[in-house]
Design a protein around this motif. Structure first.
Motif, short mmCIF file in Angstrom:
data_model
loop_
_atom_site.label_atom_id
_atom_site.label_comp_id
_atom_site.label_asym_id
_atom_site.label_seq_id
_atom_site.Cartn_x
_atom_site.Cartn_y
_atom_site.Cartn_z
N THR A 81 84.00 33.17 16.20
CA THR A 81 84.57 32.69 14.94
C THR A 81 84.46 31.18 14.73
OG1 THR A 81 86.73 32.67 16.04
CG2 THR A 81 86.19 34.60 14.69
N ARG A 128 85.75 36.31 9.65
CA ARG A 128 85.19 37.65 9.80
C ARG A 128 83.71 37.67 9.42
NH1 ARG A 128 90.59 40.28 7.28
NH2 ARG A 128 91.71 40.65 9.23
N ASP A 129 83.35 36.89 8.41
CA ASP A 129 81.94 36.80 8.04
C ASP A 129 81.11 36.24 9.21
OD1 ASP A 129 82.37 37.83 5.52
OD2 ASP A 129 82.43 35.87 4.53
N VAL A 131 81.78 36.50 12.35
CA VAL A 131 81.66 37.56 13.36
C VAL A 131 80.44 38.43 13.05
CG1 VAL A 131 82.74 39.65 14.28
CG2 VAL A 131 84.11 37.59 13.96
N ALA A 132 80.34 38.89 11.81
CA ALA A 132 79.21 39.75 11.44
C ALA A 132 77.88 39.01 11.59
CB ALA A 132 79.39 40.24 10.00
N GLU A 133 77.83 37.77 11.15
CA GLU A 133 76.59 37.00 11.23
C GLU A 133 76.15 36.80 12.69
OE1 GLU A 133 77.70 33.46 9.23
OE2 GLU A 133 77.79 34.42 7.25
N VAL A 165 89.41 40.89 13.78
CA VAL A 165 89.15 42.29 13.41
C VAL A 165 90.32 43.12 13.93
CG1 VAL A 165 87.64 44.28 13.75
CG2 VAL A 165 86.66 42.00 13.39
N GLN A 170 87.55 48.07 10.01
CA GLN A 170 86.94 46.75 9.90
C GLN A 170 85.79 46.59 10.90
OE1 GLN A 170 90.40 44.28 10.50
NE2 GLN A 170 90.67 43.93 8.31
N ASP A 173 82.91 48.48 9.52
CA ASP A 173 82.32 47.77 8.39
C ASP A 173 81.32 46.73 8.89
OD1 ASP A 173 83.84 49.22 6.59
OD2 ASP A 173 85.33 47.62 6.28
N ILE A 174 81.71 45.98 9.92
CA ILE A 174 80.83 44.96 10.47
C ILE A 174 79.60 45.60 11.10
CG2 ILE A 174 80.63 43.23 12.30
CD1 ILE A 174 83.55 42.47 11.69
N GLN A 177 77.32 46.68 8.42
CA GLN A 177 76.71 45.51 7.78
C GLN A 177 75.56 44.97 8.63
OE1 GLN A 177 79.54 42.43 6.78
NE2 GLN A 177 77.95 40.87 6.56
N VAL A 178 75.77 44.92 9.95
CA VAL A 178 74.71 44.47 10.84
C VAL A 178 73.52 45.42 10.79
CG1 VAL A 178 74.11 44.05 13.26
CG2 VAL A 178 76.28 43.20 12.34
#
Length: 290
Positions: A81, A128-129, A131-133, A165, A170, A173-174, A177-178
């Motif tokens: 993060t 959170r964004d 984390v996904a990136e 998360v 959630q 979702d990540i 998204q990945v």
């Protein structure tokens, strides 16, 4: 003259699917933990990177193999993060090392604790964004290594310092998204038992092939001063293990089930006694529904 070797000591048959997360007995040296697993009928162990650091990767793998145990997961990667670019690069490099350590230990599951906030940056959505990136940056390395990245949702009480998360949904979702098959979620009863959408989220994880692990321990009161160490033996608290375990079983998940307890009293218990209690509670409250 050949001297016959003594017959190997008898060991109880392992309880099906039972794995001991090493942090359940964190103050006990790793060799004693391995011996307690062998003597206590536990066939799997979830290891932590601290043991890799103190023992050495090759030596730790040798000791686990010599004990005849399966490494069911490695904890932990994550802490994604940070907004500072240098901190972000350092986290990614550390996570690549963690993936390689998982390979060296013979496990295909790396547990990710995604990280919390800071006093300087309290933008929860942005965290959170990131984390996904960052997981998207790691996914190709994980795919190549044959390691799966198991995002661990954490109880909302830990959002500030450990895990932005909070729910299985959630985490999924990540993962979606990945878009990598190497990314999914791990279900830890301590962190998600309260979630009113848990059944639907577990079913979603199973249907998408993203249910990467199942960990159990109880939520007990009063909470410890260090809240993270408020985990107890199954049956000592408030979690309905048969109900959650049936949710897991209905997905078709047949993998290991790790017992992961953080509590000062458990750590102070002789390791053989702690393992005995863990086995008994697992056989009573978890295995019949698995």
């Amino acid at each position: 003259m050949n001297v016959p070797r003594p017959a190997p000591a008898s060991r109880p048959a392992p309880v099906p699917r039972l794995s001991l997360n090493r942090w359940s007995v964190r103050t006990t040296p790793v060799d004693e933990v391995l011996a307690a697993c062998v003597g206590g009928g536990v066939g799997g162990i979830g290891l932590w990177r601290q043991d890799v650091e103190t023992t050495g990767l090759a030596e730790l793998r040798h000791r686990v193999d010599d004990a005849g145990l399966q490494v069911t997961s490695l904890c932990r990667g994550g802490f994604f993060t940070a907004a500072d670019p240098a901190d972000r690069r350092a986290a990614l490099e550390d996570n690549r090392r963690a993936i390689d350590e998982a390979v060296g230990l013979g496990t295909d599951v790396l547990v990710l604790v995604v990280g919390g906030l800071s006093h300087e940056d309290k933008d929860l959505a942005a965290a959170r964004d990131r984390v996904a990136e960052n997981i998207a940056q790691l996914a190709p390395h994980a795919e190549q290594a044959g390691v799966r990245l198991a995002i661990e949702p954490m109880h909302p009480i830990f959002t500030a310092d450990r895990g932005v998360v909070s729910t299985t949904a959630q985490a999924l979702d990540i993962a979606e998204q990945v878009g990598s098959d190497a990314v999914g979620a791990i279900v830890d009863t301590y962190h998600v038992w309260w979630d009113p959408d848990l059944a639907a989220s577990i079913a979603r994880a199973g249907a998408s092939g993203r249910l990467l692990g199942y960990q159990v321990c109880d939520w007990i009161l009063p909470l410890a001063a260090e809240t993270l160490n408020s985990r107890g033996y199954m049956g000592d608290g408030f979690i309905d293990f048969p109900a959650i375990t049936r949710m897991i079983a209905e997905t078709g998940y047949t993998g290991p089930i790790e017992v992961e307890i953080f509590h000062e009293d458990v750590w102070a218990t002789p390791v053989a006694d702690a393992v005995r209690t863990i086995r008994e509670r697992f056989e009573q409250l978890v295995l019949p529904s698995a």
